[in-house]
Scaffold this motif. Structure first.
Motif, mmCIF file in Angstrom:
data_model
loop_
_atom_site.group_PDB
_atom_site.id
_atom_site.type_symbol
_atom_site.label_atom_id
_atom_site.label_comp_id
_atom_site.label_asym_id
_atom_site.label_seq_id
_atom_site.Cartn_x
_atom_site.Cartn_y
_atom_site.Cartn_z
ATOM 1 N N PRO A 81 0.807 -1.227 0.000
ATOM 2 C CA PRO A 81 0.000 0.000 0.000
ATOM 3 C C PRO A 81 0.835 1.270 0.000
ATOM 4 C CG PRO A 81 -0.161 -1.169 2.111
ATOM 5 C CD PRO A 81 0.491 -2.093 1.147
ATOM 6 N N ARG A 82 2.071 1.197 0.512
ATOM 7 C CA ARG A 82 2.950 2.371 0.464
ATOM 8 C C ARG A 82 3.283 2.736 -0.975
ATOM 9 N NH1 ARG A 82 4.722 -0.585 4.826
ATOM 10 N NH2 ARG A 82 4.922 0.512 6.818
ATOM 11 N N VAL A 83 3.459 1.734 -1.800
ATOM 12 C CA VAL A 83 3.757 1.969 -3.213
ATOM 13 C C VAL A 83 2.560 2.617 -3.900
ATOM 14 C CG1 VAL A 83 4.279 0.868 -5.425
ATOM 15 C CG2 VAL A 83 5.420 0.081 -3.335
ATOM 16 N N VAL A 84 1.376 2.109 -3.601
ATOM 17 C CA VAL A 84 0.153 2.668 -4.191
ATOM 18 C C VAL A 84 -0.034 4.105 -3.734
ATOM 19 C CG1 VAL A 84 -2.345 2.440 -4.388
ATOM 20 C CG2 VAL A 84 -0.906 0.387 -4.258
ATOM 21 N N LEU A 85 0.114 4.338 -2.437
ATOM 22 C CA LEU A 85 -0.055 5.682 -1.889
ATOM 23 C C LEU A 85 0.965 6.641 -2.490
ATOM 24 C CD1 LEU A 85 -1.403 7.606 0.127
ATOM 25 C CD2 LEU A 85 0.257 6.822 1.847
ATOM 26 N N GLY A 86 2.209 6.193 -2.601
ATOM 27 C CA GLY A 86 3.252 7.046 -3.163
ATOM 28 C C GLY A 86 2.977 7.412 -4.607
ATOM 29 N N ALA A 87 2.538 6.429 -5.403
ATOM 30 C CA ALA A 87 2.251 6.685 -6.814
ATOM 31 C C ALA A 87 1.063 7.621 -6.979
ATOM 32 C CB ALA A 87 1.985 5.366 -7.534
ATOM 33 N N GLU A 94 1.985 16.130 -9.105
ATOM 34 C CA GLU A 94 2.659 16.449 -10.365
ATOM 35 C C GLU A 94 1.685 16.960 -11.420
ATOM 36 O OE1 GLU A 94 4.792 12.878 -11.179
ATOM 37 O OE2 GLU A 94 6.477 13.426 -9.852
ATOM 38 N N SER A 95 0.409 16.575 -11.324
ATOM 39 C CA SER A 95 -0.598 17.123 -12.228
ATOM 40 C C SER A 95 -0.769 18.621 -11.990
ATOM 41 C CB SER A 95 -1.940 16.417 -12.041
ATOM 42 O OG SER A 95 -1.876 15.077 -12.475
ATOM 43 N N VAL A 96 -0.767 19.019 -10.724
ATOM 44 C CA VAL A 96 -0.864 20.444 -10.403
ATOM 45 C C VAL A 96 0.367 21.177 -10.927
ATOM 46 C CG1 VAL A 96 -1.080 22.149 -8.563
ATOM 47 C CG2 VAL A 96 -2.283 19.961 -8.371
ATOM 48 N N ARG A 167 1.365 26.165 -4.037
ATOM 49 C CA ARG A 167 2.388 27.090 -3.541
ATOM 50 C C ARG A 167 3.737 26.854 -4.199
ATOM 51 N NH1 ARG A 167 0.033 25.840 1.525
ATOM 52 N NH2 ARG A 167 1.807 24.495 2.045
ATOM 53 N N LEU A 168 3.958 25.633 -4.682
ATOM 54 C CA LEU A 168 5.272 25.270 -5.209
ATOM 55 C C LEU A 168 5.302 25.155 -6.730
ATOM 56 C CD1 LEU A 168 6.220 22.566 -2.558
ATOM 57 C CD2 LEU A 168 7.136 24.878 -2.741
ATOM 58 N N GLN A 177 10.048 17.908 -5.523
ATOM 59 C CA GLN A 177 10.188 16.488 -5.213
ATOM 60 C C GLN A 177 10.263 16.242 -3.711
ATOM 61 O OE1 GLN A 177 9.893 13.937 -7.462
ATOM 62 N NE2 GLN A 177 9.265 15.654 -8.756
ATOM 63 N N ARG A 178 10.881 17.150 -2.976
ATOM 64 C CA ARG A 178 10.921 17.022 -1.514
ATOM 65 C C ARG A 178 9.526 17.119 -0.929
ATOM 66 N NH1 ARG A 178 15.588 20.236 -1.778
ATOM 67 N NH2 ARG A 178 14.424 22.104 -1.192
ATOM 68 N N PHE A 179 8.722 18.010 -1.495
ATOM 69 C CA PHE A 179 7.352 18.139 -1.011
ATOM 70 C C PHE A 179 6.582 16.845 -1.232
ATOM 71 C CE2 PHE A 179 2.869 19.083 -2.067
ATOM 72 C CZ PHE A 179 2.444 19.466 -0.803
ATOM 73 N N ILE A 180 6.732 16.246 -2.415
ATOM 74 C CA ILE A 180 6.049 14.985 -2.694
ATOM 75 C C ILE A 180 6.471 13.918 -1.683
ATOM 76 C CG2 ILE A 180 5.826 13.088 -4.351
ATOM 77 C CD1 ILE A 180 6.034 15.164 -6.582
ATOM 78 N N ALA A 181 7.773 13.828 -1.420
ATOM 79 C CA ALA A 181 8.273 12.840 -0.466
ATOM 80 C C ALA A 181 7.744 13.110 0.938
ATOM 81 C CB ALA A 181 9.800 12.838 -0.461
ATOM 82 N N ASP A 182 7.736 14.383 1.337
ATOM 83 C CA ASP A 182 7.293 14.742 2.682
ATOM 84 C C ASP A 182 5.799 14.478 2.873
ATOM 85 O OD1 ASP A 182 9.843 15.535 3.313
ATOM 86 O OD2 ASP A 182 9.450 17.691 3.099
#
Length: 205
Positions: A81-87, A94-96, A167-168, A177-182
């Motif tokens: 589920p971590r993989v699904v959530l991350g994707a 990334e669409s935004v 905002r980014l 990319q840091r925001f996505i990871a965080d």
């Protein structure tokens, strides 16, 4: 609203119009500007889209179609589920980033244009329902222990992703990319994947 030639012609027109709206804003993007951007006359453009408002409605509809399509994450049985959530999180944010200022302009127009408002609410609602089903499914199978009701949690996380990404939009790629990871890591904690359910005020802000 009329169809613009074939599909390729229509896509080219809407892409060009979207770039005009994103660069110039709504008020400065006239029918003449849009027509010039694709090399046709205003009268020809008017045959397909009688007004700038209708062009914008078609542009925003196209954006939301692509936005929703990007959220369709193929999942194989047994996927972590971590993989699904991350994707899913990355696809949303990334669409935004991809649509950038056009996305924020669409949000602004939603405040004054009921058609755009309905488009925005429909797209956001579909993403939200998918998120709720995902969290509910994890809770039902014991794969996660959400820190709040799935609907409440999904809305908070979705809003955080949406506002943070906006905002980014103009930020450097590494910061995006840091925001996505965080936000992905925070979502894992809030959903309770792995048993961690603390919801801190810092992450919620």
């Amino acid at each position: 609203m009329h169809e613009f030639g074939n599909d390729a012609d229509r896509c080219a027109l809407l892409d060009a119009a979207g770039r005009c709206f994103a660069k110039l804003g709504y008020e400065r993007t006239t029918m003449a500007v849009i027509a010039s951007s694709v090399g046709i006359s205003v009268s020809e453009l008017s045959t397909y889209f009688p007004s700038r408002e209708e062009v914008f409605h078609a542009v925003s509809a196209s954006v939301f179609d692509m936005f929703l399509e990007a959220q369709r994450i193929p999942v194989q049985p047994g996927t972590d589920p971590r993989v699904v959530l991350g994707a899913a999180t990355a696809a949303f944010i990334e669409s935004v980033f991809r649509f950038g200022r056009l996305f924020t302009l669409i949000e602004d127009r939603a405040a004054v244009d009921p058609v755009v408002k309905e488009q925005l609410e429909t797209a956001h609602g579909r993403v939200l329902r998918r998120y709720i089903r995902f969290i509910e499914g994890l809770g039902q199978t014991g794969a996660a222990t959400p820190c709040a009701e799935p609907a409440q949690l999904a809305r908070k996380l979705s809003d955080a992703q949406w506002s943070g990404a906006e905002r980014l939009i103009d930020a450097p790629k590494d910061e995006q990319q840091r925001f996505i990871a965080d936000i992905t890591a925070a979502s894992e904690r809030f959903i309770g994947i792995g048993g961690v359910t603390e919801l801190t005020s810092r992450t919620a802000s």
